[in-house]
Design an enzyme around this catalytic site. Structure first.
Site, PDB file in Angstrom:
ATOM      1  N   PRO A 121       0.239  -1.276  -0.188  1.00  0.00           N
ATOM      2  CA  PRO A 121      -0.110  -0.256  -0.152  1.00  0.00           C
ATOM      3  C   PRO A 121       0.877   0.917   0.141  1.00  0.00           C
ATOM      4  CG  PRO A 121      -0.226  -1.684   1.680  1.00  0.00           C
ATOM      5  CD  PRO A 121       1.070  -1.881   1.140  1.00  0.00           C
ATOM      6  N   GLU A 122       0.486   2.212  -1.196  1.00  0.00           N
ATOM      7  CA  GLU A 122       1.181   3.321  -0.791  1.00  0.00           C
ATOM      8  C   GLU A 122       0.980   4.416  -0.463  1.00  0.00           C
ATOM      9  OE1 GLU A 122       3.134   4.850  -4.266  1.00  0.00           O
ATOM     10  OE2 GLU A 122       3.608   2.393  -5.097  1.00  0.00           O
ATOM     11  N   LYS A 135       3.282   5.714   5.293  1.00  0.00           N
ATOM     12  CA  LYS A 135       2.465   4.330   5.283  1.00  0.00           C
ATOM     13  C   LYS A 135       1.502   3.990   6.982  1.00  0.00           C
ATOM     14  CE  LYS A 135       4.784   3.140   1.322  1.00  0.00           C
ATOM     15  NZ  LYS A 135       6.073   1.753   0.320  1.00  0.00           N
TER      16      LYS A 135
END
Ligand SMILES: [Zn+2]
Length: 256
Positions: A2-3, A55
């Site tokens: 996930p960015e 993040k």
């Protein structure tokens, strides 16, 4: 992985479902957390805010208790209407928070901690994080300082992935950033000017914001290996780069 834009989007969805709502139950199904007694410690507390830093995602409860989560590879936050069927197995759930209207579920997220002591511990965890590209107070000056303190022989495309230099950039955006700044991601950081480094982050910032808002800007190079560059027509290339050898994409025609 996930960015940063994915996490910001999750934070706003989770926040809308939890902030100011009645919390019916909190469950931590994984054995690792069975002895943590979070449900008891969080019982009766309202969620004040949900926010993201790089993040990392933070659920801030009344009484100075914060749940800190980092998803690593493949983790995900999901918000379901009460009674709606989950799209992943309940066995993969690490945290389930129910309100009268929603189930908020964190799947596959091994980094989950309840932080007390007025944020001391997560401040330490965050001390190493570079400025968050999606934060309103993103500091270009701090980004450049961190970048120049890093090993200058390191490839620029690798340095952009390091969350100590700038938080929130993942594999997609580092490739797009290098393309938009016309810098070959393999180029040593020493040979990238401050102006080029800033061009790279400035170019992807609005695209990442667009993605937070739910849009999906068409990539220039990411996952386009072998296809013609939309700027110069050369075939896009791909290859492993950096300490963890993650695949990077670039155009040999207009990135040098
Ligand atoms: Zn090109």
């Amino acid at each position: 992985m996930p960015e940063g834009d994915t996490i910001h989007r999750a934070a706003s969805r989770v926040g809308a479902a939890l902030v100011g709502r009645e919390i019916v139950s909190i469950e931590t199904p994984q054995p690792r957390h069975r002895l943590d007694r979070w449900p008891e410690r969080l019982a009766g507390r309202a969620v004040r805010a949900v926010d993201a830093r790089g993040k990392h995602l933070f659920l801030r409860f009344d009484g100075d208790l914060t749940l800190h989560s980092h998803l690593r590879m493949g983790g995900q936050w999901s918000v379901y209407r009460r009674g709606e069927r989950w799209r992943k197995s309940p066995r993969r759930a690490w945290l389930v928070i129910r309100t009268p209207e929603h189930d908020v579920v964190q799947f596959d997220g091994p980094v989950l901690e309840l932080v007390t002591d007025s944020r001391t511990r997560f401040d330490q965890a965050l001390a190493g994080l570079g400025p968050d590209l999606l934060a309103d107070d993103f500091s270009e000056e701090r980004f450049l300082r961190r970048l120049r303190e890093d090993d200058q022989t390191r490839a620029f495309g690798d340095a952009l992935l390091d969350q100590r230099n700038v938080a929130g950039i993942g594999n997609i955006w580092r490739a797009e950033a290098c393309f938009l700044a016309r810098v070959d991601p393999h180029r040593p950081t020493a040979e990238v000017s401050d102006e080029q480094a800033l061009t790279a982050v400035r170019a992807i910032q609005p695209r990442m914001r667009e993605s937070v808002a739910g849009g999906w800007p068409e990539p220039w190079v990411y996952k386009r290996a072998g296809r013609p560059c939309r700027r110069c027509g050369e075939a896009i290339r791909s290859g492993g780069l950096g300490d963890d050898n993650r695949t990077v994409y670039w155009c040999p025609g207009c990135q040098s």
